[in-house]
Design an enzyme around this catalytic site. Structure first.
Site, PDB file in Angstrom:
ATOM      1  N   ARG A  41       9.611   4.482   7.327  1.00 45.94           N
ATOM      2  CA  ARG A  41       8.805   3.667   6.420  1.00 45.94           C
ATOM      3  C   ARG A  41       9.382   2.248   6.305  1.00 45.94           C
ATOM      4  NH1 ARG A  41       6.202   6.514   1.004  1.00 45.94           N
ATOM      5  NH2 ARG A  41       4.106   6.030   1.665  1.00 45.94           N
ATOM      6  N   ASN A  93       8.620   9.180  -5.686  1.00 52.28           N
ATOM      7  CA  ASN A  93       7.540  10.129  -5.938  1.00 52.28           C
ATOM      8  C   ASN A  93       7.946  11.179  -6.986  1.00 52.28           C
ATOM      9  OD1 ASN A  93       9.189  10.327  -3.629  1.00 52.28           O
ATOM     10  ND2 ASN A  93       8.118  12.141  -2.929  1.00 52.28           N
ATOM     11  N   THR A  96       4.032  17.393  -8.085  1.00 54.47           N
ATOM     12  CA  THR A  96       3.997  18.654  -8.826  1.00 54.47           C
ATOM     13  C   THR A  96       5.032  19.606  -8.207  1.00 54.47           C
ATOM     14  OG1 THR A  96       1.633  18.311  -9.165  1.00 54.47           O
ATOM     15  CG2 THR A  96       2.475  20.528  -9.570  1.00 54.47           C
ATOM     16  N   GLU A 163       2.931   2.037 -13.864  1.00 56.08           N
ATOM     17  CA  GLU A 163       2.036   1.231 -13.043  1.00 56.08           C
ATOM     18  C   GLU A 163       0.607   1.752 -13.149  1.00 56.08           C
ATOM     19  OE1 GLU A 163       2.574  -1.689 -11.490  1.00 56.08           O
ATOM     20  OE2 GLU A 163       0.414  -1.423 -11.451  1.00 56.08           O
ATOM     21  N   GLU A 167      -5.289   2.495  -5.853  1.00 51.29           N
ATOM     22  CA  GLU A 167      -5.216   2.205  -4.421  1.00 51.29           C
ATOM     23  C   GLU A 167      -6.555   1.641  -3.947  1.00 51.29           C
ATOM     24  OE1 GLU A 167      -3.488   5.463  -2.195  1.00 51.29           O
ATOM     25  OE2 GLU A 167      -2.024   5.754  -3.788  1.00 51.29           O
ATOM     26  N   LYS A 223       0.818   6.371 -20.017  1.00 51.51           N
ATOM     27  CA  LYS A 223       0.466   6.433 -18.593  1.00 51.51           C
ATOM     28  C   LYS A 223      -0.234   7.744 -18.270  1.00 51.51           C
ATOM     29  CE  LYS A 223       0.141   6.001 -14.276  1.00 51.51           C
ATOM     30  NZ  LYS A 223      -0.835   5.133 -13.650  1.00 51.51           N
ATOM     31  N   ASN A 227      -4.415   8.186 -17.176  1.00 53.79           N
ATOM     32  CA  ASN A 227      -4.925   8.918 -16.011  1.00 53.79           C
ATOM     33  C   ASN A 227      -5.782  10.112 -16.427  1.00 53.79           C
ATOM     34  OD1 ASN A 227      -3.992   7.221 -14.096  1.00 53.79           O
ATOM     35  ND2 ASN A 227      -2.411   8.570 -13.274  1.00 53.79           N
ATOM     36  N   GLY A 276      -9.810  12.682  -5.900  1.00 58.31           N
ATOM     37  CA  GLY A 276      -8.601  13.023  -5.159  1.00 58.31           C
ATOM     38  C   GLY A 276      -7.526  12.024  -5.526  1.00 58.31           C
ATOM     39  N   CYS A 279      -2.360  11.242  -7.859  1.00 61.37           N
ATOM     40  CA  CYS A 279      -1.913  11.229  -9.255  1.00 61.37           C
ATOM     41  C   CYS A 279      -2.767  11.969 -10.277  1.00 61.37           C
ATOM     42  CB  CYS A 279      -1.715   9.790  -9.703  1.00 61.37           C
ATOM     43  SG  CYS A 279      -0.323   9.051  -8.821  1.00 61.37           S
ATOM     44  N   PHE A 341      -8.949   9.534   0.290  1.00 67.47           N
ATOM     45  CA  PHE A 341      -9.450  10.019  -1.002  1.00 67.47           C
ATOM     46  C   PHE A 341     -10.385   9.030  -1.678  1.00 67.47           C
ATOM     47  CE2 PHE A 341      -7.312   7.937  -4.619  1.00 67.47           C
ATOM     48  CZ  PHE A 341      -6.322   7.211  -3.991  1.00 67.47           C
TER      49      PHE A 341
END
Ligand code: NAD
Ligand code: UGA
Length: 465
Positions: A41, A93, A96, A163, A167, A223, A227, A276, A279, A341
């Protein structure tokens, strides 16, 4: 006041990369170093060709080009970056958990803890540690315990700065955020000073009235709440989409009528094959887990229903394809248009396309996929990860091609699963001519115009009408 000259960000992913690129662009006097243990990466971020950066996000490569090498750096040398920074963002990251206590619900905080231990070991002077990752409420306490008990006696201030970027619109969201949220230990002078130093960074481009400071627990919980509320809206309209299909109502008309009520608002009411992304599901499951751990079962059940409905939406879309194709798709070629997604990202985490395809593969369909930004390698990896069938079978039953036209040729049915703009502009007449008849078209995004498609001869199904 602590003036920040060096920032380190641990985690060069979908959040760390774009957020730090913007900070570097807006604050040319601050040296920003983004570090990651994933060498591939980091190499991609450092590629001379900025179009090869690992994340596709409209407008991002230009910003990286402007700042990289000037005050934006990508590296695998985590220790040095921690050592040199006054402020360290943790942007790793928090998936779950897939094992042990809380499996399938709680957030896995092992990467966070590793970061904390590494910071504690390396830090030789005072540091401000910023939680950028999405975390369960009260994680800052665990961070503090680790930093203070394993550190070198230096002072650590912990801030929560979740944040909110989405995306596909990350650059726009970071440039003009609805709000920047900063939680800190506002009851102490040191805590206030730390909060102010982060406020100062954002003040380089964010108006003061959009910078909100709170206590740290409110920030962490806000946060997850944001969501959950967003995902809940999608599940709410998706629940109505099924009722629309039974009653002759049209979900777009319902969404418009409902959204014009200023108390409700029009955003996030686009019915779809299901939300999707990395998060929404993870954060709601985490919220459910936290509520349950406090014995708040009604609260937990309320939020869990958002996920139950979302799973139902994906499943019923796939089941409808099978039913419509005369109750069998065995040996039939089904085209999947879109694997990401949502549009304008190459991210496929928890994409509805994965689950719809898996369902159809269980029904022995042959799948052909086209997505403008997702690689074949990623598509196979997503299916293999489910572990539903041997990897070799995924490779023999699923074909990935380079154009939509090729994907649709000789197929029994086409399913649109990502709302890529280019799908609107395809030569649908040619696609129709090249398909087997009857030619079925399933629009999981309400992207296409029904009238023109029916005029071409398609048997057209759109979610919610
Ligand atoms: P990601 O998987 O794209 O990136 C995380 C990176 O952290 C990976 O490259 C990984 O190699 C690296 N990493 C893990 N442990 C490390 C360690 N100990 N040292 C160095 N590097 C390490 O994840 P993401 O999508 O960027 O999400 C990061 C966090 O931000 C998550 O908590 C997520 O919930 C949150 N978030 C994500 C989004 C989004 O749109 N993706 C938006 C808001 C918040
Ligand atoms: C979401 C939030 O919007 C961000 O604020 C948050 O920072 C981020 O999660 C996070 O914490 O990771 P993201 O998942 O990137 O961002 O994208 P969204 O635009 O929220 O879309 C999520 C999913 O919901 C997508 O599959 C999208 O297609 C779907 N969706 C969205 C709908 O089906 N209908 C809508 O009306 C809106």
């Amino acid at each position: 006041m602590t003036t920040i000259k060096n920032i380190c960000c641990i985690g060069a992913g979908y959040v760390g990369g774009p957020t730090m690129a913007i900070i570097a662009q807006k604050c040319p006097d601050i040296k920003v170093t983004v570090v990651d243990i994933n060498e591939k990466r980091i190499a991609a971020w450092n590629d001379e060709d900025v179009n090869k950066i690992p994340i596709y996000e409209p407008g991002l490569s230009e910003i990286v080009k402007e700042a990289k090498g000037r005050n934006l750096f990508f590296s695998t040398d985590v220790d040095s970056a921690i050592d040199n920074a006054e402020m360290i963002f943790i942007s790793v990251n928090t998936p779950t958990k897939t094992y042990g206590m809380g499996k399938g619900m709680a957030a896995d905080l092992k990467y966070i803890e590793l970061c904390a231990r590494q910071i504690a070991r390396v830090a030789k002077n005072d540091k401000i540690v910023v939680e950028k990752s999405t975390l369960p409420v009260r994680t800052a306490q665990a961070l503090k315990d680790i930093l203070e008990n394993t550190g070198n006696g230096v002072d650590f201030q912990i801030l929560s700065n979740p944040e909110f970027l989405a995306e596909g619109t990350a650059v726009e969201d970071l440039n003009n955020p609805d709000r920047v949220l900063i939680g800190g230990d506002i009851d102490t002078a040191e805590g206030k000073k730390a909060v102010q130093s982060l406020v100062d960074i954002y003040s380089n481009w964010v108006p003061a009235e959009h910078i909100l400071t709170t206590n740290i627990w409110s920030s962490e919980l806000s946060k997850l709440t944001a969501n959950a509320f967003l995902a809940q809206r999608v599940s709410s309209i998706n629940a109505m989409s099924e009722l629309c299909e039974k009653t002759g109502a049209n979900v777009n008309e319902v969404a418009k009528a409902v959204g014009m009520d200023s108390r409700i608002g029009s955003k996030f009411l686009q019915s779809s094959v299901g939300f999707g992304g990395s998060c929404f599901q993870k954060d709601i499951l985490n919220l459910v887990y936290i509520a349950k751990s406090f014995g708040l079962n009604e609260v937990a059940d309320f939020w869990e229903q958002v996920i139950i409905l979302n799973d139902h939406q994906k499943r019923r879309f796939a089941a409808n394809i099978v039913k419509t194709l005369f109750n069998t798709v065995s040996g039939k070629k089904i085209t999947i248009l879109g694997w990401a997604f949502k549009k304008d990202t190459n991210d496929t985490r928890e994409s509805a396309a994965i689950y719809v395809s898996d369902y159809l593969l269980n029904e022995q369909a042959e799948i052909v996929v086209y997505d403008p930004k997702v690689t074949a390698e990623q598509i196979y990896a997503d299916l293999d990860y489910l572990g539903t069938r041997p990897d070799s079978e995924n490779r023999s039953l699923v074909k990935v091609v380079n154009t939509a036209e090729e994907a649709c040729k000789d197929s029994h049915a086409v399913a649109v699963l990502t709302e890529w703009d280019e799908f609107k502009e395809l030569d649908w007449k040619k696609i129709y001519d090249d398909m087997l008849k009857p030619a079925f078209l399933f629009d999981g995004r309400r992207l296409l115009d029904r009238k023109t498609k029916e005029e071409l001869g398609f048997e057209f199904y759109a979610i919610g009408s």
